[in-house]
Each structure stands twice: as structure tokens, then as C-alpha cells.
Design an enzyme around this catalytic site. Structure first.
Site, PDB file in Angstrom:
ATOM      1  CG  ASP A   1      11.402 -10.681  -6.583  1.00  0.00           C
ATOM      2  OD1 ASP A   1      11.125 -10.209  -5.587  1.00  0.00           O
ATOM      3  OD2 ASP A   1      11.542 -11.016  -7.951  1.00  0.00           O
TER       4      ASP A   1
ATOM      5  CG  ASP B   1      12.445  -3.274 -17.509  1.00  0.00           C
ATOM      6  OD1 ASP B   1      13.436  -3.509 -16.634  1.00  0.00           O
ATOM      7  OD2 ASP B   1      11.949  -4.508 -17.806  1.00  0.00           O
TER       8      ASP B   1
ATOM      9  N   GLY C   1       0.804  -0.874   0.417  1.00  0.00           N
ATOM     10  CA  GLY C   1       0.113   0.053   0.458  1.00  0.00           C
ATOM     11  C   GLY C   1       0.418   0.906   0.179  1.00  0.00           C
TER      12      GLY C   1
ATOM     13  NE  ARG D   1      16.558   0.192 -14.182  1.00  0.00           N
ATOM     14  CZ  ARG D   1      15.824  -0.892 -14.474  1.00  0.00           C
ATOM     15  NH1 ARG D   1      14.705  -1.200 -15.090  1.00  0.00           N
ATOM     16  NH2 ARG D   1      16.011  -1.999 -14.281  1.00  0.00           N
TER      17      ARG D   1
ATOM     18  CD  GLU E   1      17.368  -4.413 -16.135  1.00  0.00           C
ATOM     19  OE1 GLU E   1      17.676  -5.125 -15.024  1.00  0.00           O
ATOM     20  OE2 GLU E   1      17.374  -4.093 -16.617  1.00  0.00           O
TER      21      GLU E   1
ATOM     22  NE  ARG F   1      11.733  -7.067  -6.445  1.00  0.00           N
ATOM     23  CZ  ARG F   1      11.298  -6.895  -7.442  1.00  0.00           C
ATOM     24  NH1 ARG F   1       9.539  -7.261  -7.939  1.00  0.00           N
ATOM     25  NH2 ARG F   1      11.672  -6.998  -9.033  1.00  0.00           N
TER      26      ARG F   1
ATOM     27  CG  HIS G   1      14.571  -3.349  -8.895  1.00  0.00           C
ATOM     28  ND1 HIS G   1      15.059  -2.151  -9.444  1.00  0.00           N
ATOM     29  CD2 HIS G   1      13.026  -3.534  -9.517  1.00  0.00           C
ATOM     30  CE1 HIS G   1      14.840  -1.850 -10.712  1.00  0.00           C
ATOM     31  NE2 HIS G   1      13.752  -3.306 -11.155  1.00  0.00           N
ATOM     32  CG  ASP G   2      15.710  -6.610 -11.371  1.00  0.00           C
ATOM     33  OD1 ASP G   2      15.325  -6.893 -11.033  1.00  0.00           O
ATOM     34  OD2 ASP G   2      16.445  -5.465 -11.982  1.00  0.00           O
TER      35      ASP G   2
ATOM     36  CG  ASP H   1       0.148   6.020  -1.235  1.00  0.00           C
ATOM     37  OD1 ASP H   1       0.590   7.804  -1.011  1.00  0.00           O
ATOM     38  OD2 ASP H   1      -0.064   6.037  -0.324  1.00  0.00           O
TER      39      ASP H   1
ATOM     40  CG  HIS I   1       8.147  -7.014 -21.129  1.00  0.00           C
ATOM     41  ND1 HIS I   1       9.695  -7.397 -20.941  1.00  0.00           N
ATOM     42  CD2 HIS I   1       7.507  -6.574 -19.990  1.00  0.00           C
ATOM     43  CE1 HIS I   1       9.970  -7.063 -20.147  1.00  0.00           C
ATOM     44  NE2 HIS I   1       8.750  -6.913 -18.749  1.00  0.00           N
TER      45      HIS I   1
END
Length: 519
Positions: free
Chosen positions: A395, A236, A48, A234, A266, A399, A350-351, A50, A123
Site C-alpha cells: 500500500d 473489517d 475519481g 465483508r 477479515e 491500489r 487491497h491490504d 465511481d 472505528h
């Protein structure tokens, strides 16, 4: 061709935010139950966070020294990370919608902060309206050429399978009249699903960027948000888009909309061909992250966590001071200096696993790594929560939600991170100066950042467990006295540079020092 990177990036300190996990504002009504904020993250659950929450915590980011925010995807999506886009022209309602982005941009810009968005143009999500249109209408859809659909599925000879069950068996025999001879992307999603999917993932249908209508749509998306006020993109998995001229056109269109827009790709490895002035300004500098990790962590490196990810397993090498210095010289010499100074330098993202987990939780490794991040050429990027001690494995564990209960913070880590980023802001040589190594001994390394106006900073780090007397060559400061810059918990003394440029400094264990000319 000439290299033209945005000048503001040289002075920037970035902060990467995973929007669902940074902060709840209480201003976005929850449409249903959310995961408790402090429970471990899951692949599919929502916490949640934001964009209003980001805006409310801009004072915290400013105190940290942040001048630019990199947001993971924010467009409407049915995934918590939002890399599964279903509407590129709408900010996800769970993040507060377009109005929340407008408020964030206005508040950030009022503080002199830039905001860069994450663009996923290879994608979409399977909920993307054009993809759904084809699922409903088949070959009759005017969007049939927006993706790579199996002709048999388009013409009703077999079903589309965007939601296959685990263990589903393919009951649809090969039709020689429709089956392609080969799978150019190396997976069999075209046959299994009825469309080509990124890495064979059913949720991620690959766009057909060879279609000029698709290209124009994506260029329009990029231009739209630049006109809205963002400061860059950025990008992806840009290497997955093989359409000739796509990224060259993207750069031309982006720079026409905003001549100062930052374009960073990236790409996890060295990328000279992508940084020649016709495509990207920079890439996410994972090779530097691997080098810093191996040097700063030393024996604290967690081989299990590092070994589970291919890039970290192959890229992380434990080096002594001299070896690390050679690697830094190599990395800093890969590109035009304008590119090197614009690189997005990071320790994790995050990766990847969190730096602190990769380094076995060692606080000394964090001190060394962030000092390096703040004093090397390129724009430092802090992954949200690293500064207060957030850890995380692969992951989704990397995160985790930001712990806004300050009793849970690593206050020493926060103070150190704030201090070294402030140091970068105060010493122009650290942002714009040339780089060269100046000496090494055992686990210690020293280097010099020198600016054209006589600005000078000497940085020395020690990844060992004992203090090291380090002899450096600093002819730029011959005959001058250098004084240490105050850093939390570091005891250092000034030193005189000999007429021949020789300088001897004592570097404390598992830490580092910075010296500047006296006066």
C-alpha cells in the site's frame, strides 16, 4: 450449532473492487483536481473512480465469469480507501451517492450478480458526526459515551488532539485523578490524543461497542443497506470488537433482514471459533493464499516484497507437490464442509502486495495460482486488475488504477483467467464436490473433486520447469476414460484409468491440466 452458509456462495466467483481506482464514468462532476488516472497511486490522492464506472463495466465482469462483487468501503469518507467513515448512511458523493449504488445494484441483480459491501464497525473517521459533536461539546455531548474519551479532555482539563503534528511533544502532564491505570488495546493514544484510536491512529477513533446505543446504531446500519438491496457484508477487523455477543447479534439481525446474506470476516489466520455457525459464514482465506503463493511461485517468490509484511513473511512457505498437498488437506479439513465451500479464497487484496509482484512477475505462477483458485473448494475472489497483469508492491502501490487501455493488458493472463473461471462454472464438481489429493511427484500435485451425482474432475498442477509424469489414484473413475478440458496454451491428452484406479498423466511445466470423464 448447525452451520448455515448461503448456498449461492458455493457457485460464486467474486471480484474485489477498490472503487476510487476501478473506472471513471464521467457522470460524477469532480469538485476539484484529481490525480491523473495512470500515475502511481498515493496515500491521500483521488483518481475519481465511481460506482457508475463499475456499472458501465459489468459486461466486462460478466465475460470474465464474475457473479459477485465485493466493494471496498463506499460510504462518505475523507480518505480514498474510505475506511475512515464519517456517514454510514450515505454513499460518498465522489462515488455518485446513493443513486449510483441503487443503479449498480439494479444492474448487477439483473445479471444475476450479487454485491457485498465492506463494513467498518470497529472505528470511524475523525469526521464522523458523533465524534465531531463531542469535540465541540465535550462532556455535555449526549454522544460522549459513543467513543473512549479521556475524562480530562471531556471536562476541558486538556485538549483533544485529533490532528497532532509529526514530532509533537506531549506537554500535558499525567493527572492521577483522570489517567487510566493501563491501556487495554496496547497503545497510548488514550493519553496522547484524548481518546482511544485504532492502532493509535488519530484519524480512527474507536467506537465504544459496549454502549448499547452504539450497538443499536451499527446494527441499524447493517439492516438499512440490506433492505436497500445489498447481498452481504465483508467485515473489517472484526477481532478488534471485543464486546460479548456483538457479532452473534449482528448475524441474527442480518439474517433476519436477508436470510441469504453472506457474512465474511477479515481474519488473516485460522479462525475455527469464528466459523461455528453463530458469527460468520467465512473469512478471507489468507492461509490458503499464502500456501498457493509459496507453491506456485517457487523460486520466483520475491523475498523482499513478501518479507516486508508480517503475515506474508511468516505465512509463505515454498513447498513441493507433496508438501503443498498436505497443506491443502489440512486447510480443507479445518472447518465444517459448509464453511469450507463458503470461504472467500483470494490471492491478494487491497491490504497486500499484488500476487504478480510477490511472484516476481512470473506468468506461470499466475496460471497455476488461478487454476488452483478456480478448482479448490470455496469461492474464488479476483482482485481487480490482476487478470490483466496489474502489479503492485505494498500500500498504496497495490491500489493502482485499472488500465483500461487494452494495449497494456496481459491478454494471455486474461484469457487464462476467463477460461479457468468458465471451467468452474461448467463443472459442478469444482463448485460443490468433495476434495482429496490423489498423488504427487516432485513439484507436481494432483487432486480430485467429486460430486454426489457422479460428477468428477481431476486437477493436476506442476510448479516445476520440466514436464512431470504424475501417477494418481482415481478409484472413482476406475475403468473410465478421462479427457482434458481445453485451456489456453495447454497441450494435454486423454488417459484411461486402470481398473485399480491408477492414472498416469503428463503435466506441462509451470502450468496445469484438468480432466473429466469422457462423454
Amino acid at each position: 450449532m448447525p452451520i448455515d452458509t448461503p448456498d449461492w456462495v458455493r457457485d460464486a466467483v467474486f471480484y474485489q473492487i477498490f472503487p476510487d481506482r476501478f473506472a471513471r464514468s464521467g457522470r460524477v462532476p469532480a469538485p476539484g483536481p484529481l490525480e491523473p488516472w495512470d500515475t502511481p497511486p498515493t496515500h491521500h490522492g483521488y483518481k475519481g473512480g465511481d460506482l457508475h464506472g463499475v456499472t458501465e463495466h459489468l459486461p466486462y465482469l460478466a465475460d470474465l465469469g464474475v457473479t459477485a462483487i465485493y466493494l471496498c468501503p463506499i460510504f462518505a469518507s475523507a480518505s480514498n480507501h474510505r475506511y475512515h467513515t464519517y456517514d454510514y448512511l450515505a454513499v460518498d458523493p465522489l462515488l455518485g451517492g446513493n443513486a449510483a449504488l441503487r443503479e449498480l445494484l439494479d444492474a448487477a441483480h439483473a445479471r444475476g450478480m450479487r454485491v457485498v459491501l465492506d463494513g467498518v464497525f470497529n472505528h470511524t473517521g475523525r469526521g464522523f458526526w458523533a465524534f465531531h459533536h463531542v469535540l465541540e461539546s465535550g462532556a455535555g455531548s449526549p454522544y460522549a459515551d459513543w467513543f473512549h474519551f479521556h475524562p480530562a479532555a471531556l471536562h476541558g482539563r486538556r485538549p483533544f488532539r485529533p490532528y497532532p503534528w509529526h514530532g509533537d511533544h506531549d506537554e500535558w502532564p499525567v493527572d492521577p485523578a483522570f489517567e487510566p491505570a493501563s491501556d487495554a488495546v496496547g497503545d497510548d493514544s488514550f493519553r496522547r490524543l484524548g481518546y482511544r484510536a485504532w492502532w493509535g491512529l488519530p484519524a480512527l477513533p474507536k467506537l465504544n461497542t459496549d454502549n448499547p446505543v452504539v450497538r443499536e446504531y451499527l446494527m441499524g446500519v447493517a439492516e438499512h443497506w440490506l433492505r436497500f438491496g445489498i447481498d452481504g457484508w465483508r467485515l473489517d477487523v472484526p477481532m478488534e470488537i471485543g464486546t460479548p455477543g456483538f457479532w452473534e447479534e449482528f448475524r441474527t439481525r442480518v439474517r433476519a433482514a436477508n436470510p441469504e446474506a453472506y457474512i465474511v470476516g477479515e481474519i488473516w489466520h485460522e479462525a475455527a471459533g469464528w466459523l461455528a455457525g453463530d458469527r460468520f459464514d467465512a473469512v478471507m482465506n489468507y492461509p490458503l493464499a499464502f500456501a498457493i503463493l509459496g507453491y506456485a511461485a517457487q523460486g520466483h517468490l520475491d523475498p523482499v516484497i513478501a518479507g516486508r509484511q508480517n503475515e506474508y513473511r511468516n505465512g509463505t512457505v515454498v513447498r513441493d507437490g507433496a508438501g503443498f498437498g498436505h497443506e491443502l488437506e489440512r486447510l480443507m479439513g479445518l472447518y465444517d464442509p459448509a464453511v469450507t465451500h463458503a470461504q472467500l479464497n483470494l490471492l491478494d487484496s487491497h491490504d497486500s502486495p499484488r500476487f504478480r509482484s510477490l511472484a516476481g512477475g512470473d506468468r506461470g505462477a499466475w496460471r497455476i495460482a488461478t487454476l488452483l483458485l478456480a478448482t479448490l473448494p470455496g469461492a474464488p475472489c479476483i482482485y481487480y486488475g490482476d487478470e490483466v497483469g496489474v502489479e503492485g508492491d505494498h500500500d498504496p502501490d497495490c491500489r493502482r488504477s485499472f488500465p483500461w487501455d487494452e494495449d497494456r493488458w496481459d491478454r494471455e493472463g486474461l484469457a487464462w483467467t476467463t477460461a479457468v473461471m468458465r471451467l468452474r462454472r461448467e463443472l459442478p464438481a469444482l463448485r460443490r464436490g468433495a476434495f482429496r489429493t490423489a498423488g504427487a511427484a516432485g513439484p507436481a500435485l494432483g487432486y480430485v473433486r467429486s460430486g454426489p451425482d457422479g460428477d468428477l474432475a481431476v486437477v493436476a498442477t506442476n510448479a516445476g520447469d520440466e514436464a512431470v509424469a504424475l501417477r494418481l489414484g482415481v478409484p472413482e473413475a476406475a475403468g473410465r476414460r478421462l479427457e482434458p478440458v481445453s485451456l489456453p496454451g495447454v497441450v494435454a491428452v486423454g488417459a484411461d484409468v486402470a481398473p485399480d484406479g491408477a492414472l498416469i498423466v503428463t503435466v506441462p511445466p509451470r502450468s496445469g491440466i484438468v480432466l473429466r470423464p469422457a462423454g
